[in-house]
Design an enzyme around this catalytic site. Structure first.
Site, PDB file in Angstrom:
ATOM      1  N   CYS A  21       1.315  20.330   8.403  1.00 21.89           N
ATOM      2  CA  CYS A  21       2.296  21.416   8.448  1.00 21.89           C
ATOM      3  C   CYS A  21       3.359  21.090   9.478  1.00 21.89           C
ATOM      4  O   CYS A  21       3.277  20.093  10.196  1.00 21.89           O
ATOM      5  CB  CYS A  21       1.620  22.742   8.800  1.00 21.89           C
ATOM      6  SG  CYS A  21       0.843  22.739  10.434  1.00 21.89           S
ATOM      7  N   CYS A  24       2.184  20.577  13.002  1.00 18.78           N
ATOM      8  CA  CYS A  24       1.684  19.227  13.289  1.00 18.78           C
ATOM      9  C   CYS A  24       2.834  18.323  13.712  1.00 18.78           C
ATOM     10  O   CYS A  24       2.714  17.526  14.651  1.00 18.78           O
ATOM     11  CB  CYS A  24       0.996  18.627  12.064  1.00 18.78           C
ATOM     12  SG  CYS A  24      -0.472  19.519  11.517  1.00 18.78           S
ATOM     13  N   CYS A  88      -6.005 -27.497   3.703  1.00 18.63           N
ATOM     14  CA  CYS A  88      -7.391 -27.389   3.239  1.00 18.63           C
ATOM     15  C   CYS A  88      -7.944 -26.023   3.613  1.00 18.63           C
ATOM     16  O   CYS A  88      -7.297 -25.224   4.295  1.00 18.63           O
ATOM     17  CB  CYS A  88      -8.259 -28.489   3.860  1.00 18.63           C
ATOM     18  SG  CYS A  88      -8.494 -28.325   5.640  1.00 18.63           S
ATOM     19  N   CYS A  91      -7.985 -25.103   7.235  1.00 20.34           N
ATOM     20  CA  CYS A  91      -6.700 -24.643   7.761  1.00 20.34           C
ATOM     21  C   CYS A  91      -6.539 -23.137   7.539  1.00 20.34           C
ATOM     22  O   CYS A  91      -6.205 -22.388   8.464  1.00 20.34           O
ATOM     23  CB  CYS A  91      -5.548 -25.376   7.080  1.00 20.34           C
ATOM     24  SG  CYS A  91      -5.557 -27.156   7.286  1.00 20.34           S
ATOM     25  N   ASP A 505      -9.499   7.385 -22.420  1.00 15.09           N
ATOM     26  CA  ASP A 505      -8.836   8.660 -22.659  1.00 15.09           C
ATOM     27  C   ASP A 505      -8.356   8.640 -24.113  1.00 15.09           C
ATOM     28  O   ASP A 505      -8.199   7.565 -24.707  1.00 15.09           O
ATOM     29  CB  ASP A 505      -7.664   8.807 -21.695  1.00 15.09           C
ATOM     30  CG  ASP A 505      -6.778   9.983 -22.051  1.00 15.09           C
ATOM     31  OD1 ASP A 505      -7.306  11.100 -22.162  1.00 15.09           O
ATOM     32  OD2 ASP A 505      -5.566   9.767 -22.244  1.00 15.09           O
ATOM     33  N   ASP A 701      -3.705   7.150 -19.339  1.00 12.08           N
ATOM     34  CA  ASP A 701      -2.251   7.065 -19.221  1.00 12.08           C
ATOM     35  C   ASP A 701      -1.612   8.258 -18.532  1.00 12.08           C
ATOM     36  O   ASP A 701      -0.457   8.186 -18.124  1.00 12.08           O
ATOM     37  CB  ASP A 701      -1.623   6.924 -20.612  1.00 12.08           C
ATOM     38  CG  ASP A 701      -1.619   8.249 -21.362  1.00 12.08           C
ATOM     39  OD1 ASP A 701      -2.686   8.896 -21.398  1.00 12.08           O
ATOM     40  OD2 ASP A 701      -0.560   8.635 -21.885  1.00 12.08           O
ATOM     41  N   ASP A 705      -5.405  11.665 -15.751  1.00 17.28           N
ATOM     42  CA  ASP A 705      -6.327  10.530 -15.746  1.00 17.28           C
ATOM     43  C   ASP A 705      -6.385   9.831 -14.384  1.00 17.28           C
ATOM     44  O   ASP A 705      -7.249   8.979 -14.169  1.00 17.28           O
ATOM     45  CB  ASP A 705      -5.910   9.491 -16.801  1.00 17.28           C
ATOM     46  CG  ASP A 705      -6.007  10.031 -18.212  1.00 17.28           C
ATOM     47  OD1 ASP A 705      -6.936  10.819 -18.463  1.00 17.28           O
ATOM     48  OD2 ASP A 705      -5.162   9.672 -19.050  1.00 17.28           O
TER      49      ASP A 705
END
Length: 812
Positions: A21, A24, A88, A91, A505, A701, A705
């Site tokens: 809020c 804060c 490598c 490293c 879905d 989608d 979901d």
């Protein structure tokens, strides 16, 4: 956000969490104002940003600590570094260790294949400080600026540089090799040269040439390897420097101070030192070329966007740099040209090739109002487009960013590799010292002991271990992007490969997500006439079902008539007058309420459609029931094939829908999905996903979901869905075609199979050949591996791993 520079005082900002809020925000301002060295603190509750002026790095650190203590911790900053000189796994492990050792660093992922590091850290740390810490370890690093264009490490440039070094080393090494090894091909050559020129002169010439190899093209191994050894953090270059350097030093002593060696040990190994450098440079050149092909997909994406566009300026078309375009600008896209940025078509109709975006080869016809994406190819028409996004905000830039983020991710399987590579090089050096001691005691001669120790140093290869996982991720995610599969997080590759159950879905995922007219039954009127009259009456309605009827009439080219007295009846339908005829369009209740007797056959047909999850709409003309229309959310054409492919892959499917159970079961029955759960709220889907087990994947989608996508072990979002769903998912199907689900699973399994092959080779190679190099087979009459053969085998190891990963580019 970290400080943009180290000149103080400076303006700074932090992303603050935990604010609920405006009070804060006020408390956060108070906390910051009480920190010494902080002034002008202002907090924006809406954006969650705190802006202030800071006088020193210490004040910034104190501000972060004060916010954390007050319960409003600053959000960790994310920085990406470009790192040079990593050759490598040791490293990359060393760089990662250096970053994690810095106070304020929460996590660090270093990717050997891409030469990058992704770091999550306290905002008190700047990107420059992180880069300095890495550079101090001998690996020059620089931060990638947020405003910089997408970057891909230029392995082609590395390959060109390594090719030059290799060819130089080859030219210097060939005479040495011919002198020392030519006798194996032409008996007597070595003795003839020794008599004609003299052994000492031959050794002096070899000394000069080998010194040139080590000081010239081979200098890089000593520049990186020796300082790392002195810091007690040896890596691959240290092994090469020790091996080649020991052979050169021993040969130099034998050449210039032979009395220091026992008579039987006065031999030179200049050819070993030179050939070692030559072969390893060859291996690194081939590896860099292969890495370039591994990153070809992402580099191709980067190159898709054109540099200029034809933009309207003061009523004229002017060729303008794409970087200078802004949202709202008007651009003209000529036939065959690439779309420069994201936008909306304002004039023109024609096909657009979106294969780079979706992986689908067929062009899509675009018209006014449709969106176009930067990097796609315009077809045969001239299009006028209003710019909606530029730079990092375009779809193409976001795709590149997602792929790069996925490539920087570490898979869980990498943890075991990291533990091995962390101690690999020190263990190899210890084994080389042990080998030298054992051979010296067993043979009493320095020369064979030295040869064995150098062989151990040279044949060990942490490069293959370090590349085994990231190179496969790099090629796999790049190929996925070409096919319209975006792995937003690289670890989704491993999780998706283990998928056992997939929840789908329904609406917008397995169906088109919008109502469409599917069937018409008529009585006493033609089908075309019934559709024309219904569409004419619905022309002024905004109901979704009305749009379905209008779309069907437009698709059939029917000419609509004007309607009069149109009146909507909530929950029933509408009435209107068309061409002097009274029309009623609605449900059976609307017919009965107006005294119209439903036609028995049309009523029976409508009930059958309802059982199949379609919505029946009835048409009455002048008080007589003449037609019934079925409107349904049609199943995507590829949905049934998707289910069959998943079944073939051994994956169970479940339909999770918010629609009523009957509608969900109708769709599930048509697609062959045995387990159907309908009537689910978003929180219900979330619980069902948890009930299905840890290995469950969810495909969706919509906004509803998003919780299930986030909760599933792997969430797959349909790319044509909402941004919220896409942001909650681990994998995005750009084209929106559900066939991408089995394709993503097959790709992830192919990548994991490729990684297992790479890891087996990398570990089996070292496990088998290091003992051979130590001489484990000699007591049994076996061969003693020479340093030259060891160098060749080591070079082959890395090339094999990268080449094996490149096979993923052929995935379809």
């Amino acid at each position: 956000m970290t400080l943009s520079n180290r000149i103080f005082p400076a303006e700074a900002q932090l992303a603050v969490t935990g604010m609920n809020c405006a009070s804060c925000a006020g408390r956060v301002e108070k906390v910051l104002r009480n920190v010494a060295g902080i002034s002008g603190a202002k907090v924006n509750f809406a954006t969650g940003q705190a802006h202030f002026r800071v006088t020193s790095p210490e004040a910034m650190t104190a501000a972060v600590a004060a916010l954390d203590q007050a319960g409003y911790p600053a959000r960790p900053a994310e920085t990406r570094l470009h790192i040079q000189g990593m050759s490598c796994a040791s490293c990359s492990a060393r760089v990662e260790k250096a970053l994690l050792a810095m106070p304020g660093v929460h996590s660090a992922n270093v990717n050997l294949a891409t030469g990058t590091a992704a770091i999550s850290h306290s905002p008190a740390l700047s990107a420059g400080e992180l880069a300095d810490a890495v550079s101090a370890k001998g690996y020059p690093a620089s931060p990638r600026q947020d405003h910089a264009p997408p970057h891909q490490h230029d392995h082609d440039e590395d390959a060109a540089r390594l090719k030059g070094r290799f060819l130089t080393a080859l030219a210097l090494t060939l005479p040495i090799f011919v002198v020392e090894m030519g006798g194996h091909l032409l008996p007597g050559l070595h003795h003839w040269l020794a008599q004609a020129v003299g052994t000492r002169l031959l050794w002096l010439a070899e000394f000069v040439l080998t010194s040139a190899v080590l000081a010239g093209p081979g200098r890089v191994f000593f520049q990186i390897g020796i300082p790392a050894l002195l810091r007690r953090t040896p890596e691959m270059n240290s092994l090469v420097a020790l091996g080649a350097g020991a052979a050169w030093l021993y040969s130099t002593v034998a050449t210039f101070a032979p009395d220091l060696l026992p008579p039987d040990s006065r031999h030179v190994y200049f050819e070993a030192a030179a050939v070692i450098i030559c072969l390893i440079l060859l291996g690194r050149w081939l590896e860099a070329r292969a890495k370039g092909r591994a990153g070809a997909a992402i580099r191709h994406l980067i190159e898709l966007a054109p540099e200029t566009a034809w933009a309207e300026r003061d009523g004229e078309l002017v060729e303008t740099a794409v970087a200078d375009l802004r949202a709202g600008d008007m651009v003209q896209i000529r036939p065959g040209a690439r779309v420069p940025v994201d936008g909306v078509i304002t004039a023109g109709t024609g096909p657009v090739d979106e294969a780079m975006l979706t992986g689908e080869p067929m062009p899509v016809v675009k018209a006014s109002g449709d969106k176009v994406t930067g990097g796609t190819i315009n077809g045969t028409a001239t299009l006028s487009v209003r710019v909606t996004a530029t730079g990092a905000e375009t779809v193409l830039a976001r795709i590149i960013h997602l792929v790069q983020e996925a490539q920087a991710t570490k898979l869980p399987v990498q943890a075991a590799v990291d533990r091995v590579t962390a101690v690999f090089v020190p263990v190899v050096i210890a084994l080389a010292v042990l080998t030298f001691g054992i051979w010296l005691i067993a043979s009493g001669e320095v020369a064979p002991a030295l040869v064995a120790a150098v062989s151990v140093l040279i044949i060990a290869c942490p490069c293959a271990m370090g590349l085994a996982v990231p190179i496969s991720i790099m090629v796999g995610t790049g190929r996925g992007a070409e096919l319209g599969l975006l792995f937003r997080r690289g670890d989704a590759l491993q999780r998706l490969a283990e998928a056992q159950t997939i929840g789908f879905d329904k609406t917008g995922t397995l169906t088109q997500g919008q109502p469409a007219l599917t069937r018409i039954s008529v009585s006493g009127i033609s089908r075309a006439e019934a559709l024309r009259l219904a569409a004419s009456a619905e022309a002024q309605s905004e109901h979704p079902l009305a749009e379905a009827i209008l779309a069907a009439a437009r698709a059939e080219g029917l000419e609509l008539a004007p309607s009069q007295g149109t009146k909507a009846h909530a929950g029933r339908g509408l009435t209107a007058e068309v061409e002097g005829r009274a029309l009623l369009i609605g449900n059976l209740a609307a017919l009965r309420e107006t005294g119209i007797d439903p036609d028995p056959e049309l009523g029976a047909q409508a009930r059958h459609w309802a059982d199949e999850a379609a919505t029946p709409v009835h048409l009455a003309v002048d008080g007589r029931h003449v037609a019934a229309l079925a409107i349904a959310d049609t199943i995507r054409p590829s949905a049934a094939k998707t289910m069959r492919e998943l079944e073939a892959l051994g994956v169970d499917t479940v339909l999770l829908s918010g629609d009523v159970q009957a509608a969900a079961e109708a769709v599930g029955g048509q697609l062959g999905i045995n387990r159907v759960l309908g009537g689910l709220l978003p929180e219900d889907k979330l619980q069902r996903i948890r009930d299905l087990g840890e290995g469950t994947v969810f495909v969706g989608d919509g906004i509803n979901d998003a919780p299930a996508l986030a909760a599933a072990r792997t969430g797959i979002a349909i790319g044509t869905g909402t941004d919220v769903a896409i942001e909650s998912a681990d994998v995005v199907l750009v084209s929106g075609d559900p066939r991408g689900v089995p394709r993503a699973i097959r790709l992830s399994r192919a990548v994991m199979r490729n990684i297992r092959q790479n890891l087996f080779w990398a570990f089996a190679y070292n496990a088998a050949l290091i003992p051979v190099a130590m001489g484990a087979l000699v007591p049994f009459g076996g061969p003693q591996l020479s340093p030259m053969l060891g160098a060749g085998a080591m070079a082959l190891s890395s090339v094999f791993v990268v080449t094996n990963a490149l096979r993923l580019r052929r995935f379809a």
